[in-house]
Design a protein around this motif. Sequence first.
Motif, PDB file in Angstrom:
ATOM      1  N   VAL A 152       0.865  -1.183   0.000  1.00 54.06           N
ATOM      2  CA  VAL A 152       0.000   0.000   0.000  1.00 54.06           C
ATOM      3  C   VAL A 152       0.903   1.235   0.000  1.00 54.06           C
ATOM      4  O   VAL A 152       1.748   1.393   0.893  1.00 54.06           O
ATOM      5  N   PHE A 153       0.737   2.088  -0.992  1.00 53.92           N
ATOM      6  CA  PHE A 153       1.578   3.278  -1.124  1.00 53.92           C
ATOM      7  C   PHE A 153       0.734   4.520  -0.890  1.00 53.92           C
ATOM      8  O   PHE A 153      -0.367   4.640  -1.425  1.00 53.92           O
ATOM      9  N   VAL A 154       1.273   5.430  -0.104  1.00 52.86           N
ATOM     10  CA  VAL A 154       0.552   6.680   0.139  1.00 52.86           C
ATOM     11  C   VAL A 154       1.494   7.850  -0.092  1.00 52.86           C
ATOM     12  O   VAL A 154       2.651   7.811   0.333  1.00 52.86           O
ATOM     13  N   PRO A 155       1.013   8.891  -0.776  1.00 52.45           N
ATOM     14  CA  PRO A 155       1.859  10.070  -0.983  1.00 52.45           C
ATOM     15  C   PRO A 155       1.891  10.932   0.276  1.00 52.45           C
ATOM     16  O   PRO A 155       1.179  10.658   1.247  1.00 52.45           O
ATOM     17  N   SER A 156       2.693  11.987   0.234  1.00 53.07           N
ATOM     18  CA  SER A 156       2.732  12.920   1.367  1.00 53.07           C
ATOM     19  C   SER A 156       1.367  13.584   1.521  1.00 53.07           C
ATOM     20  O   SER A 156       0.858  14.171   0.553  1.00 53.07           O
ATOM     21  N   GLU A 157       0.800  13.493   2.674  1.00 51.00           N
ATOM     22  CA  GLU A 157      -0.481  14.157   2.923  1.00 51.00           C
ATOM     23  C   GLU A 157      -0.791  14.141   4.408  1.00 51.00           C
ATOM     24  O   GLU A 157      -0.003  13.666   5.216  1.00 51.00           O
TER      25      GLU A 157
END
Lengths: 401, 183
Positions: A328-333
């Motif tokens: 699971v990849f999440v961007p900066s946020e």
Amino acid sequence: MREPLELLALYDALGPAERAEVEHALRDNPALADAFQRWRSLRAAVRRELAEALPDRALLVLYALSDEALPDEAAPHTADALSVNEHRRLAAARGDLRALLAKHPGLVDAVRRIRDDRDAFERIWATHTERNGQADAPRPSPARADDRPAVLSRRPVRRRSPVWRVAALASVVAFAAILTFIVRRDAGWETVRVAETTTVDLPDGSTAELAANTWLMVPDADGSDLRQARLRAGRALFTVRHDPADPFTVETPNALVTVLGTTFGLDVTDVETEVVLVTGAVALASRAETDAPVRLEPGQRSRVLALEAPSAPARADLDAALDWTGDVFVPSESLARMALRLSEAFAVDIEVDPTLADEELSATHFEREAGARAALDELALALSARVAELPEGGFRIEAEP
Amino acid sequence: MASFDPQTVVQAQRGDDAAREQLLGALDPILHAFFRSRIGRNSQVDDLVQNTLIRVHRGLIDLQQPERLKAFAMKAALFELQDYYRGRYTAREALFDPDRPPADPSSMDTAGLRLDLEKAMTVLTDHARRIIELRELGYPYAEIAEMLDTTEAAVKMQVKRAFERLRDALTVVLLALSAGLML
């Protein structure tokens, strides 16, 4: 140490340390800096004049291979390797070329050098064809020779139902056909080809997770430069050991990726390289222009098509691009948005303490198999928060009391 | 059937994959040996071979005399080698970026101080001029030494002397300007 004037005169052949020395010396000596600037202007003017007078270097090759005599040659050269069309092309440019050769002695030397190159080619051709009986014995394809077992440590990776993308470029077919011949095992390199998604430990301590059918080359463990790899085809997720003093490089058929310690995905064919950056920093350049890289920020993507310049960095859909890893990849946020993504990815309710909701977190990724709790624990650790289990199921990230 | 037999070439031109594989596979070691002999065991040899094979692959259909495959492949290799020297493979040292302003613009824009190429080149000896032209054509100093039948150290000494001559000539111009002799 070489004397300063020699360093200035040969600036174009200096290494980085000597260049820094030169630039430092010039700051303290304006007169010398001025002379140096004029020297560089002169060199650039010579280069420009040659390039403008002879924009197509192939003409010089044709001239060298023709039966034209050079200005100081008594007899014309006899060997002629040109086709009828090439003779016509040369005839149209002959007058200009003669004038150029009369004006630029360096070009005459270059023509002689090309004739030396031709002679070397013919000698090597003769040697090979004689040795191989006209090279008629079928030899194993170098590509197949590359298939020998790799000696690297590998760890098969969990699950996998990769979603494959169909390459749309017709030219890939032609390139793929020809590239089967040109792949050979270089001395000092190990070749890794995997049939299923596999994590490979690289000699420098970094890792590369490879999708099925990916083809990676890594340096031998006893080699002198372990901070490099060649990704010939396929998809990979690199996690590079951080060492700003010694950047890691990944070479693809058409691009060069310079890494400072980071996690990034690569999707490579013979003519296309796409990078998506999860964490850290990478520089991506076409192999035709390695001095003109673009620098990616976490959560961005860029692509090099053929030998063109890299595309401008754009926001990446990390999850889609790296779906094949199963992670699971999440961007900066913000934590609130990150929690929402994790809630969807793990199909679990996640609440966030309102005092933490706006906290910004850098891009990252989580192993799906480790589960939601492990992912939330990582986030909580970054925020000095804690994770509580909800009575009705699910989790809540809350501030430490 | 021999790899370089004209019949093999014709079959490859007609789309016979096996013939094409045989042909290109036989060219591969020759090209590697050739490029290694010209530029040494450089990491870019693989790229040169790759692009030469691509040239051969793409141009094969236009080869009207299949018995001239050697000349055809040789030209592809020589074109590629010129691209290498021209800097397509590695961004060659940019000696001067014309778009980059000089370190001290005011000193460069002084009237009369902008030496044009013709005047500057007259300061140099013919030998130095040859070396500089060859260098700007992309040849490394070691290869230039080989071409001129001398040593790399001697070539670099010539370049250093050329720089000194140019600097001295510039000094004369500056002195003349300050004395009001030239404007």
